[in-house]
Scaffold this active site. Structure first.
Site, PDB file in Angstrom:
ATOM      1  CG  ASN A   8      10.522 -52.362  40.246  1.00  0.00           C
ATOM      2  OD1 ASN A   8       9.604 -52.021  40.997  1.00  0.00           O
ATOM      3  ND2 ASN A   8      10.383 -53.279  39.309  1.00  0.00           N
ATOM      4  NE  ARG A  92       7.098 -51.447  37.286  1.00  0.00           N
ATOM      5  CZ  ARG A  92       6.934 -52.753  37.181  1.00  0.00           C
ATOM      6  NH1 ARG A  92       7.895 -53.577  37.580  1.00  0.00           N
ATOM      7  NH2 ARG A  92       5.832 -53.238  36.687  1.00  0.00           N
ATOM      8  CG  HIS A 180       2.993 -55.207  33.284  1.00  0.00           C
ATOM      9  ND1 HIS A 180       2.099 -56.257  33.241  1.00  0.00           N
ATOM     10  CD2 HIS A 180       3.721 -55.398  34.398  1.00  0.00           C
ATOM     11  CE1 HIS A 180       2.271 -57.031  34.289  1.00  0.00           C
ATOM     12  NE2 HIS A 180       3.261 -56.528  35.006  1.00  0.00           N
ATOM     13  CG  HIS A 207       5.133 -57.956  31.354  1.00  0.00           C
ATOM     14  ND1 HIS A 207       6.308 -57.221  31.334  1.00  0.00           N
ATOM     15  CD2 HIS A 207       5.043 -58.483  32.600  1.00  0.00           C
ATOM     16  CE1 HIS A 207       6.885 -57.312  32.525  1.00  0.00           C
ATOM     17  NE2 HIS A 207       6.128 -58.059  33.314  1.00  0.00           N
ATOM     18  N   GLY A 211       3.464 -60.962  37.682  1.00  0.00           N
ATOM     19  CA  GLY A 211       2.311 -60.210  37.195  1.00  0.00           C
ATOM     20  C   GLY A 211       2.267 -60.438  35.687  1.00  0.00           C
ATOM     21  NE  ARG A 240      -0.442 -59.415  41.031  1.00  0.00           N
ATOM     22  CZ  ARG A 240       0.270 -58.562  40.322  1.00  0.00           C
ATOM     23  NH1 ARG A 240      -0.308 -57.757  39.467  1.00  0.00           N
ATOM     24  NH2 ARG A 240       1.580 -58.500  40.457  1.00  0.00           N
ATOM     25  CG  ASP A 282       8.501 -69.967  40.370  1.00  0.00           C
ATOM     26  OD1 ASP A 282       9.111 -68.953  40.742  1.00  0.00           O
ATOM     27  OD2 ASP A 282       8.869 -70.695  39.424  1.00  0.00           O
ATOM     28  NE  ARG A 284      12.623 -70.560  37.350  1.00  0.00           N
ATOM     29  CZ  ARG A 284      13.611 -69.711  37.576  1.00  0.00           C
ATOM     30  NH1 ARG A 284      14.820 -70.007  37.165  1.00  0.00           N
ATOM     31  NH2 ARG A 284      13.420 -68.590  38.217  1.00  0.00           N
ATOM     32  N   GLY A 327       9.680 -63.005  32.677  1.00  0.00           N
ATOM     33  CA  GLY A 327      10.187 -64.314  33.113  1.00  0.00           C
ATOM     34  C   GLY A 327       9.611 -65.515  32.382  1.00  0.00           C
ATOM     35  N   GLY A 329       7.440 -65.391  29.678  1.00  0.00           N
ATOM     36  CA  GLY A 329       7.428 -65.126  28.236  1.00  0.00           C
ATOM     37  C   GLY A 329       8.784 -65.332  27.585  1.00  0.00           C
ATOM     38  CD  GLU A 330      12.637 -61.910  29.262  1.00  0.00           C
ATOM     39  OE1 GLU A 330      13.691 -62.284  29.812  1.00  0.00           O
ATOM     40  OE2 GLU A 330      12.067 -60.837  29.552  1.00  0.00           O
ATOM     41  CD  GLU A 378       9.436 -54.004  33.634  1.00  0.00           C
ATOM     42  OE1 GLU A 378      10.352 -54.841  33.813  1.00  0.00           O
ATOM     43  OE2 GLU A 378       8.264 -54.201  33.998  1.00  0.00           O
TER      44      GLU A 378
HETATM   45  P1  ADP Z   1       8.271 -60.278  38.112  1.00  0.00           P
HETATM   46  O1  ADP Z   1       6.895 -59.971  37.600  1.00  0.00           O
HETATM   47  O2  ADP Z   1       8.318 -60.508  39.592  1.00  0.00           O
HETATM   48  O3  ADP Z   1       9.362 -59.352  37.588  1.00  0.00           O
HETATM   49  P2  ADP Z   1       9.499 -62.274  36.402  1.00  0.00           P
HETATM   50  O4  ADP Z   1       9.394 -61.514  35.119  1.00  0.00           O
HETATM   51  O5  ADP Z   1      10.847 -62.505  36.969  1.00  0.00           O
HETATM   52  O6  ADP Z   1       8.539 -61.715  37.513  1.00  0.00           O
HETATM   53  O7  ADP Z   1       8.800 -63.700  36.139  1.00  0.00           O
HETATM   54  C1  ADP Z   1       8.680 -64.656  37.131  1.00  0.00           C
HETATM   55  C2  ADP Z   1       8.078 -65.905  36.511  1.00  0.00           C
HETATM   56  O8  ADP Z   1       8.918 -66.331  35.432  1.00  0.00           O
HETATM   57  C3  ADP Z   1       7.994 -67.076  37.473  1.00  0.00           C
HETATM   58  O9  ADP Z   1       6.783 -67.783  37.277  1.00  0.00           O
HETATM   59  C4  ADP Z   1       9.179 -67.939  37.081  1.00  0.00           C
HETATM   60  O10 ADP Z   1       8.960 -69.303  37.323  1.00  0.00           O
HETATM   61  C5  ADP Z   1       9.264 -67.683  35.591  1.00  0.00           C
HETATM   62  N1  ADP Z   1      10.643 -67.885  35.119  1.00  0.00           N
HETATM   63  C6  ADP Z   1      11.699 -67.092  35.370  1.00  0.00           C
HETATM   64  N2  ADP Z   1      12.814 -67.625  34.827  1.00  0.00           N
HETATM   65  C7  ADP Z   1      12.455 -68.782  34.243  1.00  0.00           C
HETATM   66  C8  ADP Z   1      13.157 -69.780  33.510  1.00  0.00           C
HETATM   67  N3  ADP Z   1      14.458 -69.695  33.283  1.00  0.00           N
HETATM   68  N4  ADP Z   1      12.441 -70.825  33.033  1.00  0.00           N
HETATM   69  C9  ADP Z   1      11.104 -70.902  33.239  1.00  0.00           C
HETATM   70  N5  ADP Z   1      10.400 -69.994  33.946  1.00  0.00           N
HETATM   71  C10 ADP Z   1      11.055 -68.939  34.415  1.00  0.00           C
END
Ligand code: ADP
Length: 395
Positions: A8, A92, A180, A207, A211, A240, A282, A284, A327, A329-330, A378
């Protein structure tokens, strides 16, 4: 060992995953990322069980191209992945345009066609294609497969593909594609395994990563989605804007004198969570911040997500399940909880204990709508598509 690589390649990072083929079934054996491309590239690769295989920095490597970095990765893998025969590489590719509804084996004709789609995804497509070209130079005979993020949405109803613009523009490709797709395809596959009745039902997959988008699925197929012509549409994201009154863009250009590229920079890189908080894109970082601007940015993110989900429920004619992935969502229970609470009127009841514990099912037993968390993968989807093309070389 025979293996398939998923790649990717983005503007500032290249993510890779190596899938070993035991008896023909791909399973993740190692993976990693080259990040900070254009600044000070850093390559980290580890095995599936967390053992670091390679940790390398290029502190003065701001001029290193994606191709040079891939060459380093190939050299290293040839030296260190002893006995590993790579059968093919799956990529991808963000845009397959109106034509490509399925993954395709790469050849020069395909590359030329995909190149014409770069103006539709200027921040992603050129990097996806550059990686394919770089590998063609390094290993011309290695099969490469392009897997499109738009493909999963191909069968969605014509109405969900149209913008309310003159017909001639639709014919010229100015339409709602959706993105996505590899993530949503993975969710659809997982649902078939973990909950086959829900897999046949009306589901919104969320998702939520850097993004972010939502996909309305019925029977495992996309019927509508929040991203449209570009990956800028729909939800508020890390940097975005998501959907925005087009009049704002006219105002920025006509009244405030911004150039098209300044507006592009604003909408892709300076908006969303970053723009609203003024602190970070971000989630987090924002979740850890006591600043009211951070709290407001998170509130707006969840408000938009629930608002767009409401729209997709109308496209589905009801809702049986909501699935969180990627990130945010999980991992972010607070964001999930706030979105679900805004959707309570639809019959969603979240189990806050299960949610806080990041369990796979986070709806309460009496919830009319099931709420699940399914990790994004993915890469796995790319590997299994790639296997379709090189499978006859498997043991
Ligand atoms: P990408 O679209 O670049 O693949 P990710 O799916 O890794 O992005 O998601 C990034 C987002 O997820 C960021 O905002 C990050 O802060 C958040 N994130 C990733 N891991 C955690 C976590 N353990 N706890 C809370 N937020 C997280």
């Amino acid at each position: 060992m025979k293996a398939i690589v998923s790649l990717n390649s983005g503007s500032s990072s290249i993510k890779f995953a190596l899938y070993a083929l035991d008896g023909g079934t791909p399973h993740l054996s190692a993976g990693g990322k080259i990040d900070a491309i254009g600044i000070a590239p850093h390559l980290l690769a580890s095995t599936n069980d967390g053992k670091i295989l390679l940790d390398r920095d290029w502190p003065n490597g701001e001029a290193m191209t994606h191709a040079e970095l891939l060459e380093n990765l190939f050299q290293w893998s040839a030296e260190h992945l002893d006995g590993c025969e790579i059968l093919g590489i799956g990529h991808r590719v963000v845009h397959g345009g109106t034509k490509f509804a399925e993954p395709r084996l790469v050849d020069e004709n395909l590359l030329e066609e995909l190149q014409t789609l770069c103006p539709l995804a200027p921040l992603h497509q050129p990097h996806n294609l550059a990686a394919i070209r770089a590998i063609r130079l390094l290993q011309p005979d290695l099969p490469q497969v392009a897997c499109f993020d738009t493909a999963f949405h191909h069968g969605k109803p014509d109405l969900a593909s149209r913008l309310a613009l003159p017909r001639s523009l639709h014919e010229q490709g100015i339409r709602r594609y959706g993105f996505h797709g590899l993530s949503y395809e993975h969710i659809a596959c997982q649902l078939r395994e973990v909950d086959s009745s829900l897999a046949h039902g009306r589901v919104i997959a969320a998702h939520l990563g850097n993004g972010a988008s939502l996909c309305a699925m019925q029977g495992g197929r996309s019927v509508d989605t929040t991203m449209g012509f570009t990956a800028l549409d729909g939800l508020m994201m890390g940097t975005r804007s998501g959907s925005i009154d087009p009049g704002v863009i006219l105002h920025l250009q006509n009244q405030m004198g911004m150039s098209a590229s300044e507006v592009e920079q604003l909408l892709y890189r300076q908006s969303g969570l970053l723009g609203v908080s003024g602190i970070s894109g971000d989630m987090r970082t924002l979740s850890d911040s006591p600043a009211p601007e951070a709290k407001e940015a998170i509130a707006l993110f969840t408000w938009y997500a629930a608002r767009e989900a409401g729209g997709l429920v109308s496209s589905l004619g009801g809702l049986d399940g909501l699935v969180f992935t990627a990130g945010i969502g999980e991992n972010n229970a607070n964001v999930r909880s706030r979105i679900c609470r805004r959707l309570e009127w639809l019959g969603l009841a979240i189990d806050e204990r299960a949610n806080t514990a990041n369990e796979a099912i986070i709806s309460a037993p009496d919830s009319r709508v099931k709420i699940l968390v399914i990790p994004a993968n993915e890469e796995r989807m790319i590997a299994s598509h790639t296997l379709q093309f090189v499978g006859n070389q498997c043991p």
